[in-house]
Enzyme design. Structure first.
Site, PDB file in Angstrom:
ATOM      1  N   ASP A 191      38.505 -47.819  -0.583  1.00 36.70           N
ATOM      2  CA  ASP A 191      39.007 -46.947   0.479  1.00 36.70           C
ATOM      3  C   ASP A 191      40.443 -46.504   0.200  1.00 36.70           C
ATOM      4  O   ASP A 191      41.211 -47.219  -0.454  1.00 36.70           O
ATOM      5  CB  ASP A 191      38.919 -47.704   1.822  1.00 36.70           C
ATOM      6  CG  ASP A 191      39.011 -46.773   3.015  1.00 36.70           C
ATOM      7  OD1 ASP A 191      38.850 -45.546   2.844  1.00 36.70           O
ATOM      8  OD2 ASP A 191      39.255 -47.273   4.125  1.00 36.70           O
ATOM      9  N   GLY A 192      40.779 -45.319   0.694  1.00 38.70           N
ATOM     10  CA  GLY A 192      42.162 -44.833   0.630  1.00 38.70           C
ATOM     11  C   GLY A 192      42.383 -43.646  -0.296  1.00 38.70           C
ATOM     12  O   GLY A 192      43.534 -43.258  -0.523  1.00 38.70           O
ATOM     13  N   ASN A 193      41.325 -43.064  -0.807  1.00 40.35           N
ATOM     14  CA  ASN A 193      41.477 -41.917  -1.715  1.00 40.35           C
ATOM     15  C   ASN A 193      42.184 -40.742  -1.041  1.00 40.35           C
ATOM     16  O   ASN A 193      43.075 -40.122  -1.631  1.00 40.35           O
ATOM     17  CB  ASN A 193      40.107 -41.411  -2.182  1.00 40.35           C
ATOM     18  CG  ASN A 193      39.383 -42.393  -3.063  1.00 40.35           C
ATOM     19  OD1 ASN A 193      39.943 -43.409  -3.443  1.00 40.35           O
ATOM     20  ND2 ASN A 193      38.135 -42.095  -3.386  1.00 40.35           N
ATOM     21  N   GLY A 194      41.761 -40.445   0.188  1.00 34.73           N
ATOM     22  CA  GLY A 194      42.316 -39.297   0.903  1.00 34.73           C
ATOM     23  C   GLY A 194      43.794 -39.491   1.175  1.00 34.73           C
ATOM     24  O   GLY A 194      44.614 -38.600   0.912  1.00 34.73           O
ATOM     25  N   TRP A 248      45.870 -41.423  -0.379  1.00 37.58           N
ATOM     26  CA  TRP A 248      46.590 -41.433  -1.665  1.00 37.58           C
ATOM     27  C   TRP A 248      46.974 -40.000  -2.064  1.00 37.58           C
ATOM     28  O   TRP A 248      48.105 -39.730  -2.462  1.00 37.58           O
ATOM     29  CB  TRP A 248      45.696 -42.063  -2.733  1.00 37.58           C
ATOM     30  CG  TRP A 248      46.316 -42.208  -4.084  1.00 37.58           C
ATOM     31  CD1 TRP A 248      47.042 -43.286  -4.538  1.00 37.58           C
ATOM     32  CD2 TRP A 248      46.267 -41.274  -5.180  1.00 37.58           C
ATOM     33  NE1 TRP A 248      47.428 -43.076  -5.834  1.00 37.58           N
ATOM     34  CE2 TRP A 248      46.974 -41.854  -6.251  1.00 37.58           C
ATOM     35  CE3 TRP A 248      45.683 -40.012  -5.350  1.00 37.58           C
ATOM     36  CZ2 TRP A 248      47.114 -41.212  -7.491  1.00 37.58           C
ATOM     37  CZ3 TRP A 248      45.831 -39.369  -6.570  1.00 37.58           C
ATOM     38  CH2 TRP A 248      46.543 -39.967  -7.631  1.00 37.58           C
ATOM     39  N   SER A 290      28.952 -43.653   2.377  1.00 38.94           N
ATOM     40  CA  SER A 290      28.216 -44.270   3.491  1.00 38.94           C
ATOM     41  C   SER A 290      27.328 -43.252   4.208  1.00 38.94           C
ATOM     42  O   SER A 290      27.532 -42.039   4.064  1.00 38.94           O
ATOM     43  CB  SER A 290      29.199 -44.874   4.500  1.00 38.94           C
ATOM     44  OG  SER A 290      29.863 -43.849   5.222  1.00 38.94           O
ATOM     45  N   ASN A 326      29.460 -41.038   6.028  1.00 40.74           N
ATOM     46  CA  ASN A 326      30.268 -40.068   5.259  1.00 40.74           C
ATOM     47  C   ASN A 326      29.610 -38.682   5.186  1.00 40.74           C
ATOM     48  O   ASN A 326      30.273 -37.697   4.883  1.00 40.74           O
ATOM     49  CB  ASN A 326      30.569 -40.583   3.843  1.00 40.74           C
ATOM     50  CG  ASN A 326      31.561 -41.730   3.790  1.00 40.74           C
ATOM     51  OD1 ASN A 326      31.498 -42.578   2.914  1.00 40.74           O
ATOM     52  ND2 ASN A 326      32.495 -41.767   4.731  1.00 40.74           N
ATOM     53  N   TRP A 327      28.308 -38.591   5.500  1.00 41.41           N
ATOM     54  CA  TRP A 327      27.659 -37.269   5.558  1.00 41.41           C
ATOM     55  C   TRP A 327      28.302 -36.398   6.624  1.00 41.41           C
ATOM     56  O   TRP A 327      28.170 -35.179   6.598  1.00 41.41           O
ATOM     57  CB  TRP A 327      26.161 -37.396   5.854  1.00 41.41           C
ATOM     58  CG  TRP A 327      25.344 -37.996   4.741  1.00 41.41           C
ATOM     59  CD1 TRP A 327      24.681 -39.192   4.767  1.00 41.41           C
ATOM     60  CD2 TRP A 327      25.070 -37.420   3.444  1.00 41.41           C
ATOM     61  NE1 TRP A 327      24.030 -39.400   3.566  1.00 41.41           N
ATOM     62  CE2 TRP A 327      24.252 -38.323   2.736  1.00 41.41           C
ATOM     63  CE3 TRP A 327      25.462 -36.231   2.816  1.00 41.41           C
ATOM     64  CZ2 TRP A 327      23.800 -38.087   1.433  1.00 41.41           C
ATOM     65  CZ3 TRP A 327      25.021 -35.996   1.516  1.00 41.41           C
ATOM     66  CH2 TRP A 327      24.202 -36.921   0.840  1.00 41.41           C
ATOM     67  N   ARG A 344      38.172 -53.571   8.283  1.00 42.41           N
ATOM     68  CA  ARG A 344      36.860 -53.458   8.942  1.00 42.41           C
ATOM     69  C   ARG A 344      35.794 -53.352   7.865  1.00 42.41           C
ATOM     70  O   ARG A 344      36.086 -53.136   6.687  1.00 42.41           O
ATOM     71  CB  ARG A 344      36.829 -52.269   9.898  1.00 42.41           C
ATOM     72  CG  ARG A 344      37.194 -50.923   9.277  1.00 42.41           C
ATOM     73  CD  ARG A 344      37.072 -49.783  10.309  1.00 42.41           C
ATOM     74  NE  ARG A 344      37.602 -48.535   9.765  1.00 42.41           N
ATOM     75  CZ  ARG A 344      38.822 -48.059  10.043  1.00 42.41           C
ATOM     76  NH1 ARG A 344      39.630 -48.716  10.837  1.00 42.41           N
ATOM     77  NH2 ARG A 344      39.233 -46.920   9.501  1.00 42.41           N
ATOM     78  N   GLU A 357      33.705 -64.344   1.399  1.00 41.11           N
ATOM     79  CA  GLU A 357      35.143 -64.406   1.657  1.00 41.11           C
ATOM     80  C   GLU A 357      35.639 -62.961   1.726  1.00 41.11           C
ATOM     81  O   GLU A 357      35.264 -62.131   0.889  1.00 41.11           O
ATOM     82  CB  GLU A 357      35.864 -65.150   0.524  1.00 41.11           C
ATOM     83  CG  GLU A 357      35.485 -66.618   0.431  1.00 41.11           C
ATOM     84  CD  GLU A 357      35.864 -67.416   1.676  1.00 41.11           C
ATOM     85  OE1 GLU A 357      36.883 -67.109   2.311  1.00 41.11           O
ATOM     86  OE2 GLU A 357      35.098 -68.347   2.027  1.00 41.11           O
TER      87      GLU A 357
END
Ligand code: IPE
Ligand code: IPE
Ligand code: MG
Length: 247
Positions: free
Chosen positions: A21-24, A26, A66, A69-70, A195, A208
């Site tokens: 996660d976090g591409n956008g 970045w 996901s 994501n659609w 999350r 974990e």
């Protein structure tokens, strides 16, 4: 000491799952379009796949797209699907070189034809590879998976193939997309979000969890090695007491 040298080779997770996660964010941080973040995320994918092959971690599952994501803007969804096709074409040699089998979970039929075809081709070409299984979660949602499972089992009960009293955890396991994978030992999510976002809800029952602020395009081998060292310092009790485990 290099984080890799602090890893205990006898206590490696067997199955690592990653929410990339976090591409956008970045890309936005640098004033670029979100797609630039997705493109740069592919470098992190290669690093992590190679790191897992080196250790080795036999099962790596990456959350790439996901079911939710659609609902993103059409152009972004198209970018992601194109990137999937180009990455599969580009990475086939790396998979072969490291003896990695490609696998996929999710509602794959929902993918554009081209992406589906490319995916199937790479899966077919790598199906005998034994060193590691790389699973891409594509159009994947855990609730969709569990719903599908319940439907399939209900149908078998209706057709008298099994009786309700036969339904146990292993029957459920055997109907999930992940039926050939062991339970997840370690789940990493990048970008600071804490999350699960509908990822492997059944399979992470005793995983974990490790959250890091690093955005996915910046994620490198040493970040992964740090996460594994952290994992190895935890006591996985599976409901027992510490005394039971140490006697
Ligand atoms: C992860 O990065 C990639 C996918 C979900 C496909 P995001 O695109 O979610 O990036 P952020 O979370 O908006 O920064
Ligand atoms: C989860 O990330 C899906 C993938 C990494 C593919 P999202 O960015 O879609 O999750 P939310 O919306 O922040 O929970
Ligand atoms: Mg996100």
């Amino acid at each position: 000491m290099n984080p890799k040298d602090r890893i205990d080779a006898s206590k490696l997770p067997k199955h690592l799952a990653v929410i990339m996660d976090g591409n956008g964010r970045w890309a936005k941080k640098q004033g670029f379009f979100r797609s630039f973040g997705h493109e740069n995320g592919t470098k992190a994918v290669r690093e992590i796949v190679e790191a897992c092959a080196e250790l080795p971690i036999p099962y790596l599952t990456l959350f790439a797209f996901s079911t939710e994501n659609w609902n993103r803007p059409k152009a972004e969804v198209e970018t992601l699907m194109k990137l999937l096709v180009s990455s599969l074409k580009k990475e086939i040699d790396t998979l072969e070189e490291h003896n990695i089998k490609l696998n996929a979970i999710g509602n794959l039929e929902a993918l554009p034809k081209k992406a589906f075809k490319e995916l199937k081709e790479v899966m077919e070409k790598t199906k005998s590879n034994k060193h590691m299984t790389l699973t891409l979660a594509l159009s994947y949602g855990s609730r969709e998976e569990i719903t599908k499972t319940i439907k399939e089992i209900s149908l078998k009960v209706k057709n008298n193939l099994i009786s309700p009293s036969d339904i146990d955890e292993s029957v459920i396991n055997n109907h999930l997309y992940t039926k050939d994978l062991p339970d997840v030992d370690l789940l990493i999510r990048t970008s600071g979000e804490q999350r699960i976002s509908n990822f492997l809800l059944w399979q992470i029952a005793y995983a974990e969890l490790y959250f890091t602020e690093t955005l996915w395009p910046d994620y490198r081998k040493n970040h992964l090695f740090e996460a594994i060292v952290d994992y190895q310092n935890r006591e996985r009790r599976f409901g027992k007491t510490s005394e039971q485990l140490n006697n």
